[in-house]
Design a protein around this motif. Structure first.
Motif, PDB file in Angstrom:
ATOM      1  N   UNK A 137       0.726  -1.253   0.000  1.00 54.40           N
ATOM      2  CA  UNK A 137       0.000   0.000   0.000  1.00 54.40           C
ATOM      3  C   UNK A 137       0.757   1.307   0.000  1.00 54.40           C
ATOM      4  N   UNK A 138       2.035   1.345  -0.321  1.00 47.07           N
ATOM      5  CA  UNK A 138       2.742   2.625  -0.335  1.00 47.07           C
ATOM      6  C   UNK A 138       2.115   3.587  -1.344  1.00 47.07           C
ATOM      7  N   UNK A 158      -3.625 -11.372   3.601  1.00 52.90           N
ATOM      8  CA  UNK A 158      -2.605 -10.990   4.569  1.00 52.90           C
ATOM      9  C   UNK A 158      -1.859  -9.725   4.146  1.00 52.90           C
ATOM     10  N   UNK A 159      -1.690  -9.557   2.838  1.00 54.12           N
ATOM     11  CA  UNK A 159      -1.020  -8.366   2.324  1.00 54.12           C
ATOM     12  C   UNK A 159      -1.877  -7.127   2.582  1.00 54.12           C
ATOM     13  N   UNK A 160      -3.188  -7.268   2.440  1.00 52.81           N
ATOM     14  CA  UNK A 160      -4.070  -6.139   2.742  1.00 52.81           C
ATOM     15  C   UNK A 160      -4.016  -5.773   4.227  1.00 52.81           C
ATOM     16  N   UNK A 161      -3.905  -6.790   5.104  1.00 54.72           N
ATOM     17  CA  UNK A 161      -3.741  -6.505   6.528  1.00 54.72           C
ATOM     18  C   UNK A 161      -2.458  -5.698   6.769  1.00 54.72           C
ATOM     19  N   UNK A 177     -10.659  -1.315   0.996  1.00 54.33           N
ATOM     20  CA  UNK A 177      -9.811  -2.499   0.829  1.00 54.33           C
ATOM     21  C   UNK A 177     -10.593  -3.600   0.117  1.00 54.33           C
ATOM     22  N   UNK A 178      -9.985  -4.200  -0.917  1.00 59.27           N
ATOM     23  CA  UNK A 178     -10.616  -5.307  -1.635  1.00 59.27           C
ATOM     24  C   UNK A 178      -9.637  -6.469  -1.769  1.00 59.27           C
ATOM     25  N   UNK A 179     -10.086  -7.658  -1.395  1.00 61.53           N
ATOM     26  CA  UNK A 179      -9.363  -8.893  -1.694  1.00 61.53           C
ATOM     27  C   UNK A 179     -10.075  -9.485  -2.905  1.00 61.53           C
ATOM     28  N   UNK A 180      -9.473  -9.353  -4.069  1.00 61.26           N
ATOM     29  CA  UNK A 180     -10.204  -9.590  -5.310  1.00 61.26           C
ATOM     30  C   UNK A 180      -9.222  -9.934  -6.422  1.00 61.26           C
TER      31      UNK A 180
END
Length: 293
Positions: A137-138, A158-161, A177-180
């Protein structure tokens, strides 16, 4: 215009040396040694300097990616570094992964500044920015810090966390935030008629969506960019793509962006991103293309 981008002065990051297929970096107060396949030359610094590393990554036998870190007693598994460039102030939580990564690609510094500055230049009162393959997310935080309504999409929960941790450490909120799967989401957005003032893509050479969807860069990129053209606000936008795949020439991005977006050589920047070490050798770390109205 063919360009070379490199990281500016950054007190909490430095590429100390690169060579013998490795790189020696300082993140805050900690020095790390890890593999770097493009550093085919000899190191600049003596072996005694490399031995100062607080952590060194060794690949598992027969693996190009996986391995393990050897830590000195003073080395934590997670720590925070600061990023301060002009009006952009962020914090990043770093960690030692089993794939040699630490959760940040410092060579992207010039692109984070581009995102921040271009977001502020949008005519829309609250620019909408979509960050695809967004990792920790930078780039998302650079856009959000500039006032954008940001959608952050990555296929790994986990990367979104991890990205959320960076957001909270930076004192920012309001990211979506989307896990998609990126391709599925972009197709749906095109059908819905949605438009964005900023699009950021950082696609891997290969990967999997959350439900096993296959991503292969050379097979999917052409369609992905055509869909992105449909999502861009035609009058008010910026666009950025990074490619890390070895051997993927910037000329490929030249051909794709000319054909799909219709931007001429004078309207865009395209070229290579690199880091320079203390010996002023230039370590290439990918290609990029960016443009704005």
């Amino acid at each position: 215009m063919y360009s070379f981008l490199t990281t500016g002065t950054w007190p909490d990051y430095e590429l100390l040396d690169a060579g013998n297929f490795e790189k020696l970096e300082r993140f805050g107060q900690y020095i790390l040694a890890r593999p770097e396949p493009q550093a085919i030359w000899d190191p600049h610094l003596p072996a005694s300097e490399w031995q100062r590393a607080h952590a060194a990554f060794t690949r598992e036998k027969g693996s190009q990616e996986r391995g393990q870190w050897k830590l000195k007693p003073s080395m934590p598994e997670q720590w925070i570094i600061n990023y301060d460039q002009g009006d952009l102030h962020l914090k990043f939580r770093l960690g030692l992964s089993s794939f040699k990564h630490v959760g940040l690609f410092p060579e992207q510094d010039p692109n984070w500044r581009f995102i921040f500055e271009q977001t502020k230049k949008r005519r829309a009162p609250t620019p909408r920015v979509l960050n695809l393959f967004a990792y920790t997310g930078a780039a998302t935080l650079a856009a959000r810090a500039a006032g954008a309504d940001v959608t952050h999409l990555d296929s790994v929960k986990q990367v979104n966390f991890w990205a959320r941790d960076n957001m909270e450490a930076s004192g920012i909120d309001g990211v979506r935030w989307l896990v998609e799967d990126a391709m599925k989401y972009v197709r749906r957005e095109v059908k819905r008629g949605n438009k964005y003032q900023g699009l950021i893509l950082d696609p891997p050479a290969y990967g999997r969506g959350p439900n096993g969807e296959k991503w292969q860069l050379e097979d999917e990129l052409n369609e992905m960019l055509k869909l992105c053209r449909e999502l861009l606000d035609p009058q008010d936008h910026f666009f950025l793509i990074n490619l890390y795949s070895l051997g993927f020439s910037a000329l490929i991005l030249d051909n794709l962006t000319t054909a799909i977006f219709g931007v001429s050589a004078g309207q865009r920047e395209i070229g290579e991103i690199y880091l320079h070490d203390q010996g002023q050798r230039k370590l290439p770390l990918g290609t990029f293309c960016r443009f704005a109205t």
